[in-house]
Design a protein around this motif. Structure first.
Motif: not given
Length: 273
Positions: A51-65
């Motif tokens: 909703x805030x960043x309409x250009x975003x195509x992918x969201x990745x969850x960080x699960x390891x440093x």
């Protein structure tokens, strides 16, 4: 508006405690931390981001440093599939896949700062060069004679080569794929400036700099340290370099990000005496 504010009408107070205030946007890919306690609310988190960043195509969850010899964090997909993206920075464009090679938007200002320090005609060495942001920004914003970047990760080195062509700096920037431990001792020239942007391991490679940076030249050394020990950092770094036979003067210590609670990333600007 922070992510917490975007979600305050959807999440209860207990859930909001686990929401991270910020996330990193790399091109059209978002990197975010979602604690296990609210993982079941991932769809709402993604919707708030889009909703805030309409250009975003992918969201990745960080699960390891960031870890391992190639310095890459571990992620899992929570939205979208595409991970290769293009980032714009200081008039440059960088092709990168954060799941294959380290890249941080957060260091953009620091890269510009270093580039503005480079004098015309300098020969610059960038160790742990990644996909090439330091060498290429230096080549575009300054007028160096040559910038050499050394990178071990084959994925990062390949993106580095592509980014050199993408930014049309083939005549200035050279990428050497390999381990700095093996590459740097065999470099035939001295450099006017050496950049060491790997705070988790740079200390282990200080010994490589002897005879590779001219007297009066500069070193930009990145490290992690406790914010409670910041005042001791200049003396500690100076002593560490002297132990490796390098007489240096500390010009500046600058905080350039957080790593963990009470632990910051610092850059120490040094001049070789």
């Amino acid at each position: 508006m922070s992510l917490k504010e975007l979600l305050k009408d959807k999440f209860d107070e207990e859930e909001l405690k686990f929401v991270r205030r910020s996330f990193e946007i790399i091109g059209d890919v978002v990197i975010i931390e979602i604690p296990d306690e609210i993982l079941h609310r991932s769809k709402d988190i993604v919707e708030a981001i889009l909703k805030r960043h309409k250009h975003v195509k992918t969201v990745l969850r960080k699960v390891g440093e960031v870890d391992g010899v190639y310095r890459v964090a571990r992620y899992e997909h929570v939205y979208g599939e595409k991970t290769e993206t293009v980032v714009k920075e200081h008039g440059c464009r960088f092709l990168v896949d954060p799941t294959k090679a380290y890249y941080s938007v957060k260091l953009s200002g620091e890269r510009e700062r270093i580039a503005r320090l480079v004098r015309e005609g300098e020969r610059v060495l960038v160790m742990f060069a990644g996909v090439g942001p330091y060498p290429i920004v230096i080549a575009k914003l300054a007028r160096p004679k040559k910038v050499v970047g050394v990178e071990l990760n084959p994925h990062a080195a390949e993106y580095f080569r592509k980014n050199i062509k993408l930014n049309k700096v083939e005549d200035v920037v050279e990428v050497i794929e390999g381990d700095v431990e093996e590459v740097v001792p065999n470099l035939p020239e001295e450099f006017d400036r050496i950049v060491m942007p790997a705070p988790y391991s740079a200390e282990s490679f200080i010994h490589l700099l002897k005879g590779k940076v001219r007297r009066g030249g500069f070193i930009h050394y990145y490290t992690f340290d406790s914010q409670n020990e910041e005042e001791k950092l200049p003396d500690k770094v100076k002593k560490r370099f002297e132990e490796e036979g390098l007489n240096v003067e500390v010009l500046k210590v600058r905080k350039c990000g957080n790593f963990a609670p009470y632990v910051n990333r610092y850059v120490v600007d040094l001049r070789v005496l």
